[in-house]
Design an enzyme around this catalytic site. Sequence first.
Site, PDB file in Angstrom:
ATOM      1  N   ASP A 233     -56.691 -85.088 101.458  1.00  0.00           N
ATOM      2  CA  ASP A 233     -56.445 -83.770 102.042  1.00  0.00           C
ATOM      3  C   ASP A 233     -55.400 -83.936 103.141  1.00  0.00           C
ATOM      4  O   ASP A 233     -54.901 -85.045 103.359  1.00  0.00           O
ATOM      5  CB  ASP A 233     -57.751 -83.185 102.613  1.00  0.00           C
ATOM      6  CG  ASP A 233     -58.297 -83.995 103.787  1.00  0.00           C
ATOM      7  OD1 ASP A 233     -57.701 -85.011 104.160  1.00  0.00           O
ATOM      8  OD2 ASP A 233     -59.339 -83.594 104.333  1.00  0.00           O
ATOM      9  N   ASP A 235     -54.980 -83.072 107.238  1.00  0.00           N
ATOM     10  CA  ASP A 235     -55.746 -82.637 108.416  1.00  0.00           C
ATOM     11  C   ASP A 235     -54.808 -82.306 109.574  1.00  0.00           C
ATOM     12  O   ASP A 235     -53.893 -83.077 109.864  1.00  0.00           O
ATOM     13  CB  ASP A 235     -56.692 -83.764 108.861  1.00  0.00           C
ATOM     14  CG  ASP A 235     -57.534 -84.308 107.724  1.00  0.00           C
ATOM     15  OD1 ASP A 235     -58.454 -83.604 107.281  1.00  0.00           O
ATOM     16  OD2 ASP A 235     -57.266 -85.441 107.259  1.00  0.00           O
ATOM     17  N   ASP A 323     -57.383 -79.099 106.217  1.00  0.00           N
ATOM     18  CA  ASP A 323     -58.334 -78.804 107.297  1.00  0.00           C
ATOM     19  C   ASP A 323     -57.552 -78.485 108.565  1.00  0.00           C
ATOM     20  O   ASP A 323     -56.645 -79.218 108.930  1.00  0.00           O
ATOM     21  CB  ASP A 323     -59.231 -80.021 107.604  1.00  0.00           C
ATOM     22  CG  ASP A 323     -60.231 -80.308 106.492  1.00  0.00           C
ATOM     23  OD1 ASP A 323     -60.501 -79.401 105.677  1.00  0.00           O
ATOM     24  OD2 ASP A 323     -60.748 -81.443 106.448  1.00  0.00           O
TER      25      ASP A 323
HETATM   26  N1  DCT Z   1     -63.740 -86.679 110.869  1.00  0.00           N
HETATM   27  C1  DCT Z   1     -64.553 -86.277 111.900  1.00  0.00           C
HETATM   28  N2  DCT Z   1     -65.631 -85.498 111.636  1.00  0.00           N
HETATM   29  C2  DCT Z   1     -65.876 -85.115 110.378  1.00  0.00           C
HETATM   30  C3  DCT Z   1     -65.028 -85.481 109.314  1.00  0.00           C
HETATM   31  C4  DCT Z   1     -63.952 -86.277 109.606  1.00  0.00           C
HETATM   32  O1  DCT Z   1     -64.323 -86.627 113.050  1.00  0.00           O
HETATM   33  N3  DCT Z   1     -66.953 -84.397 110.139  1.00  0.00           N
HETATM   34  C5  DCT Z   1     -62.635 -87.549 111.164  1.00  0.00           C
HETATM   35  C6  DCT Z   1     -62.762 -88.910 110.550  1.00  0.00           C
HETATM   36  C7  DCT Z   1     -61.467 -89.161 109.852  1.00  0.00           C
HETATM   37  C8  DCT Z   1     -60.655 -87.894 110.044  1.00  0.00           C
HETATM   38  O2  DCT Z   1     -61.492 -86.957 110.680  1.00  0.00           O
HETATM   39  C9  DCT Z   1     -60.104 -87.337 108.782  1.00  0.00           C
HETATM   40  O3  DCT Z   1     -61.114 -87.201 107.811  1.00  0.00           O
HETATM   41  P1  DCT Z   1     -60.786 -87.410 106.284  1.00  0.00           P
HETATM   42  O4  DCT Z   1     -59.723 -86.471 105.846  1.00  0.00           O
HETATM   43  O5  DCT Z   1     -62.066 -87.370 105.538  1.00  0.00           O
HETATM   44  O6  DCT Z   1     -60.280 -88.916 106.262  1.00  0.00           O
HETATM   45  P2  DCT Z   1     -58.836 -89.521 106.117  1.00  0.00           P
HETATM   46  O7  DCT Z   1     -58.870 -90.759 106.902  1.00  0.00           O
HETATM   47  O8  DCT Z   1     -57.804 -88.516 106.449  1.00  0.00           O
HETATM   48  O9  DCT Z   1     -58.796 -89.907 104.600  1.00  0.00           O
HETATM   49  P3  DCT Z   1     -57.972 -89.223 103.411  1.00  0.00           P
HETATM   50  O10 DCT Z   1     -56.643 -89.892 103.469  1.00  0.00           O
HETATM   51  O11 DCT Z   1     -58.722 -89.547 102.181  1.00  0.00           O
HETATM   52  O12 DCT Z   1     -57.893 -87.762 103.670  1.00  0.00           O
HETATM   53 MG    MG Z   2     -57.666 -86.627 105.487  1.00  0.00          MG
END
Ligand code: DCT
Ligand code: MG
Length: 399
Positions: A233, A235, A323
């Site tokens: 995703d 963020d 997100d």
């Molecule tokens: N995070 C957080 N609380 C949550 C979910 C996520 O603090 N409830 C943090 C942890 C990592 C960051 O946000 C981004 O989450 P992801 O998108 O799930 O992880 P990513 O490292 O960006 O992995 P991906 O590359 O697969 O998106």
């Molecule tokens: Mg991510």
Amino acid sequence: ISWFTESMREGRPVTVESRHHIQETLAETVCSTPAAVDNVSQYACQRRTTTENHNKMFTDALEVLAESSEFNENEGRCLAFRRAASVLKSLPSAVRSLGATQGLPCLGEHTEAVIEEILQFGRCFKVEEIQCDERYQALKLFTSVFGVGPKTAEKWYRRGLRSFKEILNEPAIQLNKMQRAGFLYYRDISKTVSKAEAQALRCIIEETVHWIMPDAILALTGGFRRGKEYGHDVDFLVTTPELGREEGLLLHVIDRLQDQGILLYCEHQGTTFDATKLPSCNFEAMDHFEKCFLIVRLYEDQVEGGLQRNPGDSRAWRAIRVDLVVPPVDRYATALLGWTGSRQFVRDLRRFARKERRMLFDNHALYDKTKKMFLSTTTEEDIFVHLGLEYVEPWQRNA
Ligand code: DCT
Ligand code: MG
């Protein structure tokens, strides 16, 4: 992972360092192969982990074991495998002998056995067994749908369901709005997002946010901030230079995306942030900032080098998960550190704060239990300084 189980696990006698010292010394005298690296910390926040993983063969296997433990609700085991994988990811070269792992923290006997088997046979039989297991396959498939967690997946599995077709044809199953979107856009959002696609989304979000509020602050976070080439995703963190002006901004952004006709799905969560609350010990709990989980339409001509396509797909667009999180500006640094991840890095920052510094840290704040006060955090660097840690750059946080 609840605070309780984590404490229980960590409750074993803390002679770890002395044991590692002995193991290291032994490794040097007994084995001809030198120890891989000296003084690797048990905390991911004291290691530097780039996206270059020299031990993928081992970490992929450990990831399967961690996931399978998670499906079996064995949180301790799951975390143990994740910690071991994280240590291996931080190494500057590939492990070529079991001797090279001597002295490394967080490698339990199960992990050692996996490494040994892979070194000897090039594969791990336990991992292969799991990958062939019907339940593992079903839970992995079901949890790959946006909005479906391990609990729902397990429920469906227990009903005897094994495929998407069976789920969608089962009249007794009521999908919620998120799951319906998850199935509707499954082909697109189960595909990785490239850096170029993330960059294109950044432009779209930036333009939208700045159209509404020209001085708003926007940061790309998550894996892409850590320099990853691909993610699941995209963020973002959004805030305003003045405290309070962020109120209402996100709803406005959502409206604007809607007007542009690119919003395919939106779940908005209002803020439940309470500045008087101490940082939480529960890592799995979602933070309290206002946020939204979106599925956004991204067009071919918006992406440098074009979209990643599924074979036979002739559409000029694809759907992408986005997100947006809106912390108040005085919480921007803690939120940025938390949302930049990696999960393992942030989990260990929090564990390090609690165990080594008597501090509590989460996405909202840093609190000193000894001084009984919140510490001021304007930048990520401030947080590392308060914790007495060397600064770790985002691209070194891929633990
Ligand atoms: N995070 C957080 N609380 C949550 C979910 C996520 O603090 N409830 C943090 C942890 C990592 C960051 O946000 C981004 O989450 P992801 O998108 O799930 O992880 P990513 O490292 O960006 O992995 P991906 O590359 O697969 O998106
Ligand atoms: Mg991510």
